[in-house]
Motif scaffolding. Structure first.
Motif, PDB file in Angstrom:
ATOM      1  N   HIS A 131     -30.827 -43.771  18.827  1.00 31.42           N
ATOM      2  CA  HIS A 131     -31.892 -42.560  18.731  1.00 31.42           C
ATOM      3  C   HIS A 131     -33.086 -42.970  18.760  1.00 31.42           C
ATOM      4  CE1 HIS A 131     -34.036 -39.357  16.733  1.00 31.42           C
ATOM      5  NE2 HIS A 131     -34.162 -38.423  18.191  1.00 31.42           N
ATOM      6  N   CYS A 152     -34.584 -34.264  23.694  1.00 29.95           N
ATOM      7  CA  CYS A 152     -33.101 -35.029  22.416  1.00 29.95           C
ATOM      8  C   CYS A 152     -32.431 -34.139  22.847  1.00 29.95           C
ATOM      9  CB  CYS A 152     -34.024 -34.739  21.158  1.00 29.95           C
ATOM     10  SG  CYS A 152     -35.455 -36.192  20.908  1.00 29.95           S
ATOM     11  N   PHE A 185     -30.427 -36.161  16.267  1.00 26.25           N
ATOM     12  CA  PHE A 185     -30.862 -34.877  17.069  1.00 26.25           C
ATOM     13  C   PHE A 185     -30.489 -34.887  17.319  1.00 26.25           C
ATOM     14  CE2 PHE A 185     -29.007 -36.761  21.063  1.00 26.25           C
ATOM     15  CZ  PHE A 185     -28.400 -38.030  20.258  1.00 26.25           C
TER      16      PHE A 185
END
Length: 492
Positions: free
Chosen positions: A51, A71, A203
């Protein structure tokens, strides 16, 4: 007839996904080309998707002040400008506060971190300094015992050692327990350390409730400690004592440590809420303290000149009977610069995420952020941007020389780009506590050992963010320790 059902279902899913991935375009923001690729799905399935690295790539993809990204199915507004990020988070009048730190008393809403900030002031930290030294002595005693057993050069994983040191600090000062996980192998905090680092990124699952037996066991510990302090008058100079004072409506600042107990109806915090605050502090401070201490050690040991400067600075400390003086630690200016450079290169919180609590109009713009949408400030990417810091991947503590009042500095922190300790409502109120704890550990290590980095480590080492920076190698951070003859009898 039956063929229409899957067609309608597919169409509904397609239109829904298309609507989500066109959010920023419809709102007039610059945005990335959105879509879910097979590569992304494969990486997510194998837990290989990173991420933090993906956010850094999005930051580097353009030069607009703002960029709308996605995301997974979550629209996120990425702020590329330091000045804009500071304006939004400092002057947004509560639009982007983190809800978990809010509490309500009567008809007023307050930010809990702001109210607890005096607990980390110089006077309070000076009173807690004895406990910090006690925990650091456990660290040195453990290493000296291992060194004596080896009868020569000791090689240890300092990443794991410093994580145990950090959890001991938390157990002693936040939970009010006499914890030494170097010896207590079956303690509750030992089981927390053994969990390791999760590879599931924020996320995807950050909004799901996280209940576990660990949480309830911690709540029981807090309940027992609070009862000892409120009902039996126990006074212990630690952070928990100040939390209990706050719970009873007492001042957190000042010099008093005793608790003036209030009625149950007048309590500011319930036991459950106080336990939640302590657990949040545990999760945040463990990774922050451990990663900063570990990566500081990793960087300085690669540069003999830095080690020499630190040794010279540490040798000026009085160190009477093996004990440091709180007021002298403030004079470790070069170590301050080293810690700051570590936080710049490896920010413990690489990304600040905030949910918009009500529609916010961006300054000097006609654009607005809707309620419920996420604002993201990529600290890691900003700190490694050549526009703000020259040679960002090089470890150069002297780039912060001017901030320590020692002379002119190169154009290193342009436009106050260093935001390693957060900004505005995302500012870290416990930064002085974290720096104190890390300084004490580094000073004790430098006083008692000659440290040498495993020469093969730099070639195989990888720093990953989960989300805090973490050294990923087969053996962690392998460091060779050779004992110094500096008052070893104190630790026996």
């Amino acid at each position: 007839m039956w063929l229409l059902l899957p067609i309608l279902l597919y169409s509904a899913v397609f239109l829904s996904v298309r609507h989500i991935y066109s959010h920023w375009k419809r709102r007039g923001f610059p945005s990335e080309r959105a879509g879910i690729t097979w590569t992304f799905l494969r990486q997510a399935y194998r837990r290989e998707f990173r991420h933090v690295e993906a956010i850094c790539e999005a930051y580097q993809a353009g030069r607009d002040r703002l960029l709308g990204i996605y995301c997974f199915f979550r629209p996120v507004l990425l702020v590329r400008s330091v000045e804009l990020a500071q304006t939004i988070l400092q002057q947004s009048n509560g639009h982007f506060n983190e809800l978990k730190w809010d509490y309500v008393r009567g008809y007023r809403r307050f930010n809990l971190l702001e109210r607890l900030a005096p607990a980390f002031g110089a006077k309070r930290l000076a009173d807690m300094f004895g406990l910090v030294q006690k925990v650091s002595d456990h660290l040195i005693s453990h290493l000296l015992d291992k060194d004596q057993a080896k009868e020569g050069v000791l090689e240890v994983d300092m990443q794991q050692i410093l994580r145990i040191y950090s959890i001991n600090i938390i157990g002693n000062l936040i939970y009010g327990l006499d914890v030494n996980n170097f010896e207590q192998k079956d303690h509750i905090f030992t089981s927390f350390l053994s969990r390791g680092h999760s590879t599931i990124q924020s996320f995807t699952l950050s909004r799901l409730p996280q209940k576990s037996s660990f949480t309830y066991r911690l709540r029981d510990l807090i309940k027992q400690s609070v009862e000892l302090r409120e009902d039996h008058g126990l006074i212990r100079k630690d952070i928990l004592q100040l939390l209990v004072r706050f719970r009873n409506g007492n001042e957190v600042s000042g010099e008093k440590w005793q608790i003036e107990k209030s009625n149950d109806q007048e309590k500011c915090l319930s036991i459950k809420r106080l336990a939640k605050v302590a657990e949040d502090l545990l999760k945040v401070s463990l990774d922050s303290v451990a990663s900063t201490a570990t990566l500081s050690l990793f960087e300085i040991l690669q540069e003999p000149l830095i080690v020499e400067k630190l040794q010279a600075e540490v040798s000026d400390l009085s160190n009477e009977n093996g004990q440091l003086k709180f007021e002298e630690l403030d004079g470790l200016k070069y170590m301050d610069m080293c810690l700051k450079e570590t936080v710049r290169k490896y920010p413990p919180v690489p990304i600040i995420e905030r949910i918009c609590r009500k529609t916010y109009s961006l300054p000097n713009s006609k654009l607005t952020i809707d309620e419920g949408k996420t604002l993201m400030v990529p600290l890691l990417a900003i700190h490694r941007d050549e526009r703000y810091f020259s040679e960002p991947m090089k470890y150069k503590p002297l780039r912060f020389l001017a901030e320590n009042g020692a002379g002119p500095c190169q154009k290193e922190s342009k436009n106050n780009a260093f935001i390693g300790f957060g900004i505005g409502g995302a500012h870290c109120v416990g930064q002085n506590f974290a720096k104190l704890v890390i300084k004490v550990a580094l000073v004790k290590l430098l006083q008692n050992f000659r440290l040498e980095l495993n020469p093969n480590l730099a070639e195989t080492m990888e720093v990953t963010h989960q989300p805090a920076p973490f050294i990923r190698t087969r053996d962690g951070l392998k460091v060779k320790l050779r004992r110094r003859e500096i008052k070893p009898s104190f630790y026996r």
